[in-house]
Every structure is written in C-alpha cells, then in structure tokens.
Write a protein that holds these residues in place. Structure first.
Motif, mmCIF file in Angstrom:
data_model
loop_
_atom_site.group_PDB
_atom_site.id
_atom_site.type_symbol
_atom_site.label_atom_id
_atom_site.label_comp_id
_atom_site.label_asym_id
_atom_site.label_seq_id
_atom_site.Cartn_x
_atom_site.Cartn_y
_atom_site.Cartn_z
ATOM 1 N N ALA A 63 23.518 6.743 -0.934
ATOM 2 C CA ALA A 63 23.985 7.710 -0.047
ATOM 3 C C ALA A 63 25.029 8.297 -0.437
ATOM 4 N N SER A 64 26.214 7.636 -0.870
ATOM 5 C CA SER A 64 27.398 8.142 -1.547
ATOM 6 C C SER A 64 27.004 9.189 -2.952
ATOM 7 N N ASP A 65 25.901 8.854 -3.749
ATOM 8 C CA ASP A 65 25.690 9.571 -4.780
ATOM 9 C C ASP A 65 25.045 10.827 -4.347
ATOM 10 N N PHE A 66 24.081 10.851 -3.285
ATOM 11 C CA PHE A 66 23.616 11.835 -2.629
ATOM 12 C C PHE A 66 24.380 12.988 -2.098
ATOM 13 N N PHE A 67 25.304 12.434 -1.399
ATOM 14 C CA PHE A 67 26.585 13.025 -0.780
ATOM 15 C C PHE A 67 27.167 14.002 -1.936
ATOM 16 N N ARG A 68 27.558 13.335 -3.102
ATOM 17 C CA ARG A 68 28.406 13.720 -4.042
ATOM 18 C C ARG A 68 27.442 14.801 -4.838
ATOM 19 N N THR A 69 26.274 14.545 -4.977
ATOM 20 C CA THR A 69 25.427 15.769 -5.654
ATOM 21 C C THR A 69 25.454 17.221 -4.893
ATOM 22 N N LEU A 70 25.248 16.949 -3.605
ATOM 23 C CA LEU A 70 25.368 18.225 -2.670
ATOM 24 C C LEU A 70 26.636 18.834 -2.828
ATOM 25 N N TYR A 71 27.945 17.749 -2.722
ATOM 26 C CA TYR A 71 28.986 18.347 -2.477
ATOM 27 C C TYR A 71 29.426 19.158 -3.820
ATOM 28 N N GLU A 72 29.058 18.571 -5.066
ATOM 29 C CA GLU A 72 29.391 19.277 -6.483
ATOM 30 C C GLU A 72 28.618 20.355 -6.615
ATOM 31 N N ASN A 73 27.357 20.546 -5.939
ATOM 32 C CA ASN A 73 26.510 21.718 -5.962
ATOM 33 C C ASN A 73 26.974 22.717 -5.058
ATOM 34 N N ASN A 74 28.045 22.648 -4.288
ATOM 35 C CA ASN A 74 28.682 23.478 -3.351
ATOM 36 C C ASN A 74 27.632 23.582 -2.098
ATOM 37 N N VAL A 75 26.880 22.776 -1.849
ATOM 38 C CA VAL A 75 25.829 23.013 -0.704
ATOM 39 C C VAL A 75 26.738 23.065 0.731
ATOM 40 N N PHE A 76 27.548 22.268 0.772
ATOM 41 C CA PHE A 76 28.300 22.096 1.888
ATOM 42 C C PHE A 76 29.150 23.262 2.435
ATOM 43 N N ILE A 77 29.425 23.266 3.913
ATOM 44 C CA ILE A 77 30.546 24.055 4.331
ATOM 45 C C ILE A 77 31.442 23.106 4.799
ATOM 46 N N GLU A 78 32.989 23.653 4.408
ATOM 47 C CA GLU A 78 33.922 22.785 4.932
ATOM 48 C C GLU A 78 34.535 23.605 6.205
ATOM 49 N N LYS A 79 34.744 22.887 7.386
ATOM 50 C CA LYS A 79 35.276 23.569 8.527
ATOM 51 C C LYS A 79 36.176 22.761 9.205
ATOM 52 N N GLU A 80 37.185 23.232 9.951
ATOM 53 C CA GLU A 80 37.937 22.435 10.832
ATOM 54 C C GLU A 80 37.626 22.865 12.029
ATOM 55 N N SER A 81 37.604 21.771 13.132
ATOM 56 C CA SER A 81 37.445 22.068 14.366
ATOM 57 C C SER A 81 38.237 20.999 15.347
ATOM 58 N N GLU A 82 38.162 21.509 16.488
ATOM 59 C CA GLU A 82 38.940 20.529 17.545
ATOM 60 C C GLU A 82 38.333 19.235 18.067
ATOM 61 N N GLN A 83 38.660 18.158 18.069
ATOM 62 C CA GLN A 83 37.840 17.208 18.636
ATOM 63 C C GLN A 83 38.870 16.397 19.506
ATOM 64 N N TYR A 84 38.457 15.647 20.445
ATOM 65 C CA TYR A 84 39.169 14.492 21.241
ATOM 66 C C TYR A 84 39.685 13.598 20.455
ATOM 67 N N TYR A 85 41.085 13.310 20.416
ATOM 68 C CA TYR A 85 41.753 12.311 19.655
ATOM 69 C C TYR A 85 42.656 11.282 20.726
ATOM 70 N N ASP A 86 42.317 9.716 20.487
ATOM 71 C CA ASP A 86 43.071 9.008 21.327
ATOM 72 C C ASP A 86 44.437 8.595 20.762
ATOM 73 N N GLU A 87 45.475 9.106 21.417
ATOM 74 C CA GLU A 87 46.784 8.661 20.709
ATOM 75 C C GLU A 87 47.287 7.324 20.570
ATOM 76 N N GLU A 88 46.719 6.434 21.873
ATOM 77 C CA GLU A 88 47.137 5.245 22.061
ATOM 78 C C GLU A 88 46.213 4.440 20.880
ATOM 79 N N ALA A 89 45.130 4.813 20.670
ATOM 80 C CA ALA A 89 44.348 3.845 19.936
ATOM 81 C C ALA A 89 44.602 4.547 18.194
ATOM 82 N N GLY A 90 45.081 5.713 18.090
ATOM 83 C CA GLY A 90 45.282 6.360 16.783
ATOM 84 C C GLY A 90 43.939 6.806 16.061
#
Length: 686
Positions: free
Chosen positions: A109-136
């Motif tokens: 699974a790691s190698d598969f991800f790396r292959t797609l990552y190195e071939n620039n298949v993925f899009i990197e995006k920032e988004s807002e998600q819920y975060y639990d400050e107490e649990a960190g």
C-alpha cells in the motif's frame, strides 16, 4: 459481443471489516456467489485463484476498540480469526485469506501511494476540519456527534443520522461534540492528498459505458449515475492514528484513507500467496499485470463505486495493472422484512447459525442462493428456510438420491446393474438431462447463480419423475431386466447430480460421493450417461438432508422477536412532557389510597373490572379498564391510588366513582400504582 478468452481467472471478494462477525447478508451478497463461481472454474480444470482477507483499518475499528477499552489491534486480531474460521466452516474456498495489517500489505500500500505521488497524480489541498483541542487530534466524521438538523435526533453522527437515515457532513450537526473528550470541537486547517477522479472521467466513460455494457444492470446503472453527476477529487489520506502512515514527508499523524488502502489488499494478499509457493501459484505480477488474466470482483452494492470507479482509477493511474473484467455486485438481503443491522443485532450471525444448526452449512448455502439478491433486494425468512429445506432439499434432491440408492441395495446388493434395452421414455429422459450441462454453464458464466442452482435442482426433478413413472418396485417380481435398466439410469442421474451440485452444496456432494463410492468427477463429465460402470460397488446409503421441524424454526423466530423487543426497549423514549399547568390546577386533583375489598369482571366487557374500594369514607365503586392486565383475585386486598373527586360516570350500567391510577409500559401493558407500604384507607397522596 465478441467472447474474450483468458488463461487464468482472479476472483476477489470484498474485505469485511474486522470489527464484528459476519452474517447472512455478507454471505449471500459476496462470498457464496464467489465460492460457487470459483468451485465451478476449478471443476472445469481452469487456472483460478480466490483472494480474500479482512479490512483491519478505518474508523469502525477504532470505535469498537474505544467502546471496549482495548486497542484496535486487539479488535482486529479477535474478529479476523472469527471471520476466517466462519468462512472455512461454510466451505468458502479461499486460496488465501489474509489481512491488511500484514507486513506485505503495509509495504504494498505504501509503495502504491508513493508511485502515484511521484508521478504527480495526487492533488494536495488544505481544508478545515473539526479538531478536538482536549484530545489534541483531528476528528473523523464518526467521532463527532450532535443534533440532526432534519429530525432533531441528539445522537446523530458526523456522517449520518441513524434515526432518520440522512447522510450528513460534520458541519451540518447542531451542537457538535467530540466522542473522545465530550468537548465541542473547533475548526482547524489540515492538508490532505486527493485522487483526481474528474481527470479520469473520460477514460471511465469509455471503459464502463461503452466497453462493458454486459455488466449487470444494477452495476452499470449506478456507475452511469455517478458519471452523469460528475466525479470530484476524493481524499486518499486522513488524520487518524490507526492505519498505514502516509509515506511522505510532512504527513505525520496522517494515514491512508481506508477506501484507498483496502482494495490494494487484493494485490498484497495475492503476493503473499504467490510468494509462499511460487512453483504452485506463479508470480503475483502474472495475476495482476498480464492481459490474459480475467479479474472478477465480487462485492455488495454499497461497494460498487469503489470497485468500478475508484479502484480502477487507481490501477489506471499506476499504469501497469489490469482492470476488472466484471463486477457482478449483488443488492442487499433483508431479514424478516427488515433491513439487516449489526448495530441493532438484527442479523443471523453465521458462527451462531453453525452452533445452533451443526452440519447444516449446505442448507443455508442453498437457501441463500435461492434467495440471492442478484438484481434487487431480497428477503430471508425462517419459514422460507424451512420450506426450501423440507420441500426441495429433502423432498426432491434427497428423496431421489435415497430412492435410487436404497433400491440398488435392495435388488442388486449395492452394485450398479447393467443397462439393457432402452425404451423411448428412457431415451427421452437421457436426452433431457444431457442438456443440463450447457444450460448451467451459460448461467454460471454470466453470474446467474440463483437460476443455475434452480436448473441443477431440475435434474433431480427429472430423476424423481423417471422413478415415479417407471415404478421399478412394481416390476421387480415380473421383469428384473427392466428394473436393471431403470436403476442403471437412475444411478447415472445421481452421479450427474454429484457434479452439478458440487459448487453449490460441497458438503452434501462429498457425502454423496462417499455413498456412490467414487472420487469427484470433473465438470466435463456432466451430462454423461456412463459415469458409473455396471458392477461398480456403491457405498452405504444415508439421508442427505433431514426435515426441519417447526420447533427448530420457532426457536430462531423467537430469537429474532427477543432481539426486536430488546431494541425497542433500548430505543424507547418517554412520552413528551405535556403542557405546563399551574400548581393550583394540580391541587384540584384529590388523589387517595384505598384498599380493594372486591374485584370482579364486568359482564360483556373484556377490558373492564369492577372494584369495591374502602376509601375510609364508607366505600365506593370504581370501574377500571385493566382487565387484560390483571386477574381480579390478584388485586383483592391490595392498596391502590385513585382520583377521588372525578365526576361519576356510567360504564356498562355501573356508576364509577373515580379513576384507578396506572402506569403504561412501552409494550402497552399497565401497572397499577400502589404505595410501597400500607397506609390508612383514604390517605391523601401529596
């Protein structure tokens, strides 16, 4: 459409979550049809692998672990073992059944991800998600609860309200809270990687809508619907501490999303198998990267989008893998006209079935195939289970086999008699069952398992009719030569049944082969009229199936009724509080305690009891509608609470001077309100 020819077939089955046992819905929808298909191909001598395993990552695992106070690894170890044993007990013939926590899978699974990552298949995006400050930590959708905006259920999850069934986003919830700390979460930015499904939409339209029009209508239709709506990028990572770490810098605390990780399990499990014995199984790449491999995914309808759109996109993006040739997904199986639900325990659990009905794997296999939800949702009922066992397995298949073998023992010492001169009716019968092979093959090749099993049962019907029409027991005294021919033909039909039913009923056919004293025949012998030679000694006959009595079925039905009752009790909420009243209004009610002196049924009134009450003021009569809940003698001598200042009412010609107070349970039963210790008659309730 042109028929394609392949050198080998790779069968994969959806990976069940290792957070609980498997039930009849899993079996009917995925594993039984996959096993029937694989056994059929093996009987034909084809090169086939059946790949399975447990899906051991994702939020359902962590939720179960949190609930039980153990680690996720504890959960997956427990349920992986149970699921694997259950499948083996039901004869689901995996070549490998592994897991997504294996070292082989982590690397794949790691190698598969790396292959797609190195071939620039993925899009990197920032988004807002819920975060639990107490649990960190960031919160997965299922780790957030709140009030549903649609039905006001206060315990809705961040992805769905289980009360009204509406799909939700975490931000839809009112008053959201973290399931970890119980505190309200805050929105915080996080970075993730996305698979751009929209870029692959032209390829998917051609591959599915043009090149695979032969797919089942329910599969093709769902794919077309997704494509017509327009595909969107889908996150392949998430913030979680259980899973396969995203193998790039700056991804600390992030793991591969389970939908990305799990299907790669098909590849890693194949590699694990092939590496264990390369001489027997070959190289794993041959099964996954050679165009002469036919890959078939067996799944339920909830997995269609992942196996027809998402996983093929992953494989296409990687570039060296083959794509599935077919995805014969099934719809859902319901239970007693209600949706199967693991959370409500509304299911027939497979391991419990075998504990309560040992040795009856094939009965359930037969019934689930007969009711297979191949194109629409179908229903399992225990009464239908009983009927199919008694009226089909016992009365048709078992009855014919038993008659053929018992008659052979009776007249020929258990040896196959020679075939003499054939009558026109003999030839007609032989011709009729010779056509079964082509019909069953066509149905199995096109994934119509329900119809294929029905056609197999028709062969037993042919045999039953043949014996009933020729009546060899009546000819035994006058024409034994004719009896020899009849029994010879009946035994050839019996031997054919051992072939055609092997993919469906492997345990019973193993038993039948012992009774016939033969090794298993290959599929290509199906339809032959010379499977058993004259003089061949049969084994000892025994019943293939046994009748199921009402008491056995009633116990299963009662088990479900008890479950439903427990669910209703757990889900029960008290009735809403009525409109607020002033204290002065309450004080107008004169509630007192009285002792029951007499209690009798009111004639011609099923619900009414007549009470003579000692109220400390000379006594009174009260009529109450509790006759269905108490016997009169149960209340004599008891003290009860009653409203003393209600205006008198006429009920069945009796003047009722008050109302006895009762509490109503969730099931509608009434319980009379009584003081815990004795008080003087006429005492006021304050």
């Amino acid at each position: 459409m042109e028929t394609k020819h392949f050198k080998r077939t790779l069968v994969t089955t959806a990976l069940p979550y290792a957070n609980g046992p498997v039930h009849i819905g899993h079996m009917a929808g995925v594993y039984l049809p996959a096993d029937i298909y694989t056994r059929y191909l093996r009987l034909k001598g084809e090169n086939v692998l059946m790949i399975g395993g447990s899906d051991e990552h994702g939020v359902p695992i962590t939720l179960r672990a949190k609930k039980e106070g153990v680690t996720p690894q504890d959960i997956v170890d427990r349920y992986h073992s149970l699921i694997r044993k259950t499948f083996a007990d039901f004869g689901i013939s995996f070549d490998v059944y592994s897991r997504t926590t294996s070292d082989t899978h982590r690397k794949m699974a790691s190698d598969f991800f790396r292959t797609l990552y190195e071939n620039n298949v993925f899009i990197e995006k920032e988004s807002e998600q819920y975060y639990d400050e107490e649990a960190g930590q960031f919160l997965a959708d299922r780790y957030i609860t709140g009030t549903c905006p649609h039905c006001s259920n206060e315990h809705a999850y961040g992805d769905q309200c289980e009360s009204c069934g509406t799909s939700l986003n975490p931000t839809d919830l009112k008053n959201p809270k973290s399931m970890i700390s119980g505190h309200p979460p805050v929105m915080r930015k996080t970075k993730h990687w996305y698979l751009p499904l929209d870029r692959f939409e032209p390829f998917l339209r051609q591959w599915i809508l043009e090149d695979h029009k032969e797919w089942k209508s329910n599969v093709y239709g769902q794919c077309k619907s997704w494509l017509d709506m327009g595909l969107q990028p889908r996150a392949v990572s998430r913030d979680l501490d259980w899973g396969i770490p995203v193998p790039v810098e700056g991804a600390e605390g992030k793991v591969l999303y389970v939908w990305f990780d799990a299907p790669i399990g098909y590849i890693s499990n194949t590699k694990e198998l092939c590496d264990s014995d390369p001489q027997k199984y070959g190289e794993w790449e041959t099964w996954w990267k050679d165009s002469q491999t036919k890959m078939v995914h067996f799944i339920g309808k909830d997995n269609i989008v992942f196996h027809c759109i998402v996983f093929p996109t992953m494989l296409k993006a990687e570039g060296s893998f083959i794509l599935p040739e077919n995805v014969p997904a099934n719809e859902f199986l319901n239970l007693e006209n209600d949706k199967i639900s693991t959370s409500r325990n509304w299911a027939v659990w497979l391991h419990e079935y075998l504990e309560e009905m040992p040795g009856k794997q094939d009965v359930l296999r037969y019934v689930l195939t007969a009711n297979a939800p191949e194109t629409k949702d179908n229903d399992f009922t225990w009464k239908d289970f009983q009927a199919r066992n008694n009226n089909e397995l016992v009365a048709i298949l078992g009855n014919f086999v038993n008659r053929a073998l018992v008659l052979t023992e009776k007249y020929f010492g258990g040896k196959v008699p020679a075939c003499g001169e054939l009558t026109d009716y003999d030839r007609e019968t032989l011709h009729e069952f010779a056509d079964v092979k082509a019909t069953v093959e066509r149905l199995l090749d096109t994934y119509h398992f329900r119809d294929a099993q029905r056609e197999a049962m028709n062969l037993a019907r042919i045999g039953n009719k043949y014996l009933a029409d020729t009546e060899p027991w009546k000819l035994a005294a006058t024409d034994m030569k004719r009896v020899e021919t009849i029994i010879h033909i009946a035994l050839q039909i019996t031997a054919n049944l051992s072939i055609v039913f092997e993919p469906f009923l492997p345990f019973s056919m193993e038993k039948l082969n012992r009774m016939l004293n033969i090794d298993r025949f290959d599929w290509n012998r199906l339809g032959s009229v010379d499977l058993l030679e004259a003089g061949h000694q049969l084994g000892k006959s025994a019943l293939l199936f046994e009748k199921l009595e009402d008491a056995v079925i009633d116990r299963q039905i009662q088990k479900l009724l008890d479950t439903k009752k427990a669910n209703e009790a757990a889900e029960r909420r008290a009735a809403p509080i009525r409109e607020t009243i002033a204290f002065d209004d309450f004080t107008k009610l004169d509630i007192r305690v009285g002792t029951v002196l007499e209690c009798t049924k009111v004639p011609k009134a099923d619900k009414l009891l007549q009470f003579k009450i000692d109220d400390g003021l000379g006594g009174r009569t009260i009529v109450s509608g509790i006759a269905k809940h108490y016997k009169p003698e149960e209340l004599v001598g008891k003290q009860v609470c009653f409203i003393a200042n209600l205006a008198p009412r006429q009920l069945k010609g009796i003047t009722s001077e008050g109302m006895i107070l009762s509490a109503e349970n969730a099931d509608g039963s009434l319980s009379v309100v009584m003081p815990q210790k004795a008080v003087e008659p006429g005492s006021e309730v304050k």
